[in-house]
Structure formats: C-alpha cells, structure tokens
Design a protein around this motif. Sequence first.
Motif, short mmCIF file in Angstrom:
data_model
loop_
_atom_site.label_atom_id
_atom_site.label_comp_id
_atom_site.label_asym_id
_atom_site.label_seq_id
_atom_site.Cartn_x
_atom_site.Cartn_y
_atom_site.Cartn_z
N GLY A 91 34.27 25.71 39.06
CA GLY A 91 34.29 25.42 40.49
C GLY A 91 34.04 26.65 41.34
N ASP A 92 34.24 26.49 42.65
CA ASP A 92 34.06 27.59 43.61
C ASP A 92 35.36 28.38 43.77
OD1 ASP A 92 31.51 26.73 44.03
OD2 ASP A 92 31.94 25.67 45.90
N VAL A 93 35.22 29.69 43.85
CA VAL A 93 36.35 30.56 44.19
C VAL A 93 36.09 31.10 45.60
CG1 VAL A 93 37.65 32.62 43.63
CG2 VAL A 93 36.75 31.19 41.79
N LYS A 94 37.00 30.80 46.51
CA LYS A 94 36.85 31.19 47.91
C LYS A 94 37.65 32.46 48.16
CE LYS A 94 37.79 29.43 52.59
NZ LYS A 94 38.32 28.27 53.36
N VAL A 95 37.00 33.46 48.76
CA VAL A 95 37.66 34.74 48.99
C VAL A 95 37.31 35.26 50.38
CG1 VAL A 95 37.64 35.35 46.54
CG2 VAL A 95 35.75 36.07 48.00
N ASN A 96 38.13 36.20 50.86
CA ASN A 96 37.80 36.90 52.09
C ASN A 96 37.28 38.29 51.75
OD1 ASN A 96 40.07 38.56 51.59
ND2 ASN A 96 41.41 37.14 52.69
N GLY A 97 36.95 39.06 52.75
CA GLY A 97 36.31 40.35 52.52
C GLY A 97 37.17 41.39 51.84
N SER A 98 38.48 41.17 51.76
CA SER A 98 39.37 42.17 51.18
C SER A 98 39.52 42.05 49.66
CB SER A 98 40.76 42.07 51.82
OG SER A 98 41.34 40.81 51.56
N VAL A 99 38.86 41.06 49.06
CA VAL A 99 38.98 40.83 47.62
C VAL A 99 37.78 41.43 46.90
CG1 VAL A 99 39.10 39.08 45.81
CG2 VAL A 99 40.34 38.74 47.96
N PHE A 100 38.04 42.17 45.84
CA PHE A 100 36.96 42.74 45.03
C PHE A 100 36.43 41.68 44.07
CE2 PHE A 100 39.53 46.48 46.15
CZ PHE A 100 38.55 47.27 46.74
N ILE A 101 35.14 41.75 43.80
CA ILE A 101 34.52 40.77 42.90
C ILE A 101 35.10 40.87 41.50
CG2 ILE A 101 32.60 42.30 42.29
CD1 ILE A 101 30.81 39.82 42.20
N SER A 102 35.59 42.05 41.12
CA SER A 102 36.17 42.23 39.79
C SER A 102 37.47 41.46 39.61
CB SER A 102 36.42 43.72 39.52
OG SER A 102 37.31 44.26 40.48
N GLU A 103 38.08 41.00 40.72
CA GLU A 103 39.35 40.28 40.64
C GLU A 103 39.16 38.77 40.47
OE1 GLU A 103 41.63 41.21 44.09
OE2 GLU A 103 41.32 43.37 43.92
N LEU A 104 37.95 38.27 40.62
CA LEU A 104 37.73 36.83 40.61
C LEU A 104 38.08 36.22 39.25
CD1 LEU A 104 34.31 36.60 42.49
CD2 LEU A 104 36.62 36.38 43.42
N PRO A 105 38.83 35.12 39.25
CA PRO A 105 39.22 34.48 37.98
C PRO A 105 38.17 33.50 37.48
CG PRO A 105 40.28 33.35 39.79
CD PRO A 105 39.46 34.45 40.41
N LEU A 106 36.94 33.98 37.34
CA LEU A 106 35.85 33.11 36.92
C LEU A 106 35.65 33.07 35.41
CD1 LEU A 106 33.03 33.75 39.57
CD2 LEU A 106 34.20 31.59 39.12
N MET A 107 35.88 34.20 34.74
CA MET A 107 35.57 34.27 33.31
C MET A 107 36.66 34.99 32.53
SD MET A 107 31.51 35.23 33.38
CE MET A 107 31.68 36.53 34.62
N PHE A 108 36.89 34.50 31.30
CA PHE A 108 37.84 35.11 30.38
C PHE A 108 37.25 35.07 28.97
CE2 PHE A 108 40.11 33.25 33.90
CZ PHE A 108 41.07 34.19 34.24
N PHE A 109 37.78 35.94 28.11
CA PHE A 109 37.37 35.92 26.70
C PHE A 109 38.62 35.94 25.84
CE2 PHE A 109 36.11 37.93 22.67
CZ PHE A 109 35.10 37.04 22.29
N TYR A 110 38.63 35.07 24.83
CA TYR A 110 39.78 35.00 23.93
C TYR A 110 39.28 35.15 22.50
CZ TYR A 110 44.14 33.33 21.82
OH TYR A 110 45.30 33.23 21.10
N ASP A 111 39.83 36.15 21.78
CA ASP A 111 39.38 36.44 20.42
C ASP A 111 40.29 35.85 19.35
OD1 ASP A 111 41.63 37.99 20.61
OD2 ASP A 111 40.63 39.91 20.29
N GLY A 112 41.18 34.96 19.76
CA GLY A 112 42.13 34.38 18.82
C GLY A 112 43.50 35.02 18.90
N LYS A 113 43.57 36.21 19.52
CA LYS A 113 44.84 36.92 19.65
C LYS A 113 45.11 37.34 21.10
CE LYS A 113 44.75 38.87 14.96
NZ LYS A 113 44.76 40.13 14.16
N ASN A 114 44.10 37.91 21.74
CA ASN A 114 44.29 38.46 23.08
C ASN A 114 43.35 37.80 24.08
OD1 ASN A 114 46.19 40.56 22.20
ND2 ASN A 114 44.41 41.50 21.22
N LEU A 115 43.89 37.56 25.28
CA LEU A 115 43.08 37.04 26.38
C LEU A 115 42.65 38.20 27.26
CD1 LEU A 115 42.06 34.45 27.90
CD2 LEU A 115 44.11 34.68 29.32
#
Length: 322
Positions: free
Chosen positions: A248-272
């Motif tokens: 879906g869409d993540v709505k942010v204002n100008g004070s949020v860095f793009i690196s903080e967006l909860p769009l993507m994660f990777f899980y290797d079976g042990k660590n997220l």
Amino acid sequence: MYKSFKISFLVLLLIFPLVSGETCEPYETYSITSILPSNGYVFIIVHHSEWICERVAGEQTLRRNVPDGEYNLYYLFNGSNLLFLGKSNPLLGEPSIVTEINGTFYILQRKQVVVPYKNITVTINGETRNITLTAKKTEMRVYRFDGCAFLIWNCTILEFQNGKEHAECNGTEILSYFTNTPQKRPSVVRGVIENGFMVFRLSNSTYKIPVTEFDRYVSGFFGSKTLNVLSTFHALPVGEGILIYYPGDVKVNGSVFISELPLMFFYDGKNLTHIKMYVGSVQEPPRCGNFSPRLTIPKSLIVLIGVFLMVILVYLGIKRHV
C-alpha cells in the motif's frame, strides 16, 4: 448595530483564509508498484507522489504536484545489498530505468553534469575579461542484466549554450525500448497473523516472525492500524531468505527520511532486517567479470581427506616402530 456587524463580518473574511491556510499540510506518498525477480536478484520500483499547498481564492488548498512530484525510484536487491539504480519521471518524458525485452532485463543509467568546454576573452567597457563557457554533459549506459550487468550501449551527449549538440554513441541504439516501466508482480504469498507471529507459507518453507519485530518500524506510521497493515504484507523468496513488502501507500511529511519508510524487509530465517531505501548518487549494478571464482569444497570431502591423512600417519608411525 448594522455597521458594527458589517465591520465584524469583513474582519472574519480577512481572518478566515489565514485560519484555513493553517490546516493545509503538504505530504508525500511512497508505494511499491513493481517487483521483478531476475536470476537471484529482484528489481523494485517505488512510486512517489507529492501533495503541496496552494492559495486559491484566498484559501490554502492541497493539490497534487504534477508533473514534478510524480516519479519512480528504481532499486536492485539480492538478499543483502540494496542498490539505487536511478530516478525517472515519465510525465517529463524521461525514459524508464529498467525495461524487459523478450524476458531479459535491461538497465539504463543516466548521469548529467555541467562541464567547462571553452574559454573566451571578451572586452566590456574597455575591460578585458575571461569567460568560461559550459555545456551540459549527459552520459548514458545500457546494461543487459542476467545476474550480472554487461554493457551493450553507451552514449555521451554535450549540449552547448547556443543550442547545438554533439553526441558520441557506441553500440546499437536501444533507448527507444525504455519508454514504459514494467508493471507486474511475481507470485507472492500474503502473510497472516497467528498467535503473535507473522506467518508466510511459501511452497517449500514456512516463516514465522514475531509481530513485535515489525512493530518498531511500522507503528510510528500507522498507529492503531498497525495490525491491519501487517496483515497485508506480502513475501517472495530472494537469495537465502524472503523479501517482505507492504503493497500500500505510506504517507509522510517532509520531516521523515526515506530510509525510515516501512516498505521493505528481509528475513533470512533468523533475523529480520529493515531495508533502508536510499536516494542520491546512482549506484552501478554488479558488472560481469568483477568477481574472482572461488573453489568450494564440500565439508564431507574435507572430513574424508582428514580421516585418510590420519590413517596414513598412524600407519607410518606403526611401521616406523616395527
């Protein structure tokens, strides 16, 4: 009394636009529009939209910032590293960064800089001055991507201040294929929440991740809707684990860095791992031939060799004492 009411009404008319203007809050949205697997990698296309405040008839109103605020961000991910491939605004006529031709992916990388190309001397009011003329230099490269990038076309264009251009290009022209951005999603699995875990059931494996692992990244953006948002997460296998993303869409204002967006994660079976997006200098994809082959010996073979050497040493020791 009527005069007093009239004056008060005029004051309200003057104040109202200021009050309504304070409620106008610009914002941006980010959303993943395409996931494109390719030879152990995955291309990820993120769309950005922007809403800005504009004064209309004395009132501040929101409007979509078209065309400048509409663009796509392109990434390449292999399960460990996320590369930023570039940015493109199709509404401004800019070519796509990634395209697919007959099942093969191609990457276009563009860099623009202003460079000096000529020094001239002019006389103004009897005073001699040295002036450096500049040109806009555009470098373009197209790579064929089959798990590594192979350069198939490159072009350098100089645009001078008088409107003339000079181009030096090598290889077959392929730029016309980058008019459309691939818009498709692979076969993915939607997660479900069971007993405090996010569960993703893929064809060969089942992954269970505590909901609390996601909470610190997601709750700040969605608050009380966090569980509803998590239930829409999707996953697909990438490398030695799974790529998990929010569709879906993540709505942010100008004070949020793009690196903080909860769009993507990777899980290797042990660590997220939260995948932090980046926008800045374009990063080159892994080039073919830029790695050294390594000989991989199975552990079982190493054990057998060790046992064999031990037997020989024992035999030689016994024979020596006989």
